[in-house]
Design an enzyme around this catalytic site. Structure first.
Site, PDB file in Angstrom:
ATOM      1  N   GLU A  48      -2.888  30.420 -13.929  1.00  0.00           N
ATOM      2  CA  GLU A  48      -1.956  29.754 -14.889  1.00  0.00           C
ATOM      3  C   GLU A  48      -0.348  29.257 -14.250  1.00  0.00           C
ATOM      4  OE1 GLU A  48      -3.378  28.374 -17.659  1.00  0.00           O
ATOM      5  OE2 GLU A  48      -4.732  29.873 -17.446  1.00  0.00           O
ATOM      6  N   ASN A  52       1.253  26.041 -13.622  1.00  0.00           N
ATOM      7  CA  ASN A  52       2.583  25.462 -13.803  1.00  0.00           C
ATOM      8  C   ASN A  52       3.907  24.945 -13.014  1.00  0.00           C
ATOM      9  OD1 ASN A  52       1.682  26.766 -16.502  1.00  0.00           O
ATOM     10  ND2 ASN A  52       3.238  28.367 -16.925  1.00  0.00           N
ATOM     11  N   ARG A 106      -3.033  19.003 -21.269  1.00  0.00           N
ATOM     12  CA  ARG A 106      -2.188  20.914 -21.114  1.00  0.00           C
ATOM     13  C   ARG A 106      -2.741  21.766 -22.689  1.00  0.00           C
ATOM     14  NH1 ARG A 106      -3.570  21.963 -17.027  1.00  0.00           N
ATOM     15  NH2 ARG A 106      -2.600  23.766 -17.412  1.00  0.00           N
TER      16      ARG A 106
END
Lengths: 147, 101
Positions: A48, A52, A106
């Site tokens: 994660e 990002n 997303r």
């Protein structure tokens, strides 16, 4: 508390490196003799955070991402993921479940997952300068060799 | 990553294998959407039995299927989800909205 072991891995913000980052973190964590679930939690949180950086930190360009992995004598792993990209103007908003500045691909759940899968999560960001994510997870001390 | 399909009578089963992360998700999503538009199923089963890893990119894939099936008046089921992927999908509360088998 000083770490008992430490490594830094630096790579370009290409999505092909997401799997590499996960595996590298899992590999380093192996020294703590974690359970499979704990390894999976670490891999998911790293995925994660790195995603990002790749999706948000360097829009329309490529930049540097670094992962610092530290191990401690209380069986904790600290993961510091850093980019030198656009930064987050409103960290509180960014951490809201389902909030995303990304497209329909997303889900806006990245920070929520990091928070629930790791023990602690710290997000520091300066718009225009970059973002640093610090996460920590204490891994259960397995009694290997004890009947 | 691969998406393979089997469908009869507007019941479509899509098997997703490999890693479902941001790197793989665009291709998975494109293929899933293509299959759904081709078959316009009343029932869609996403089979995650071959998934080796999933992060929140998988949440987006499941939600997209859920919304499209809703538009078609159909039903989505998710099957054979490995523990690691299930923990991610559970974190998004998807168990409350979608049937997991």
């Amino acid at each position: 508390m000083k770490p008992t072991n430490e490594t830094v891995i630096t790579f370009i913000s290409r999505s092909a490196n997401e799997g590499f980052a996960r595996t590298a973190a899992a590999c380093f964590a192996a020294q703590l003799d974690p359970t499979l679930d704990e390894v999976n939690d670490i891999k998911t949180a790293v995925s994660e955070a790195v995603t990002n950086c790749i999706v948000h930190a360097y829009p329309n360009t490529l930049g540097k991402v670094s992962i610092k992995l530290r191990l401690f004598s209380d069986n904790a792993m600290e993961i510091i993921i850093r980019d030198w990209g656009v930064g987050i103007s409103d960290v509180e908003k960014a951490r809201e479940p389902l909030f995303t500045t990304g497209d329909a691909a997303r889900s806006g759940m990245g920070f929520t997952i990091m928070e629930s899968f790791m023990d602690t999560l710290k997000v520091r960001s300066i718009p225009g300068k970059g973002t640093t994510i610090t996460m920590r997870k204490r891994v259960s001390r397995r009694m290997s060799g004890v009947a | 990553m691969a998406v393979t399909s089997a469908g009869i009578n507007r019941e479509l089963r899509l098997s997703v294998t490999g890693e479902v992360d941001h790197h793989a998700a665009a291709e998975i999503m494109t293929e899933v959407e293509r299959q759904v538009e081709e078959h316009l199923p009343r029932k869609l089963a996403l089979d995650f039995g071959g998934v080796t890893f999933m992060d929140s990119s998988g949440i987006a894939v499941v939600l997209r299927c859920y919304r499209r099936l809703g538009e078609l008046g159909g039903e989505l089921t998710v099957r054979n989800t490995p523990d690691q992927a299930m923990k991610v999908l559970r974190a998004a509360g998807l168990e409350r909205m979608i049937r997991f088998e």
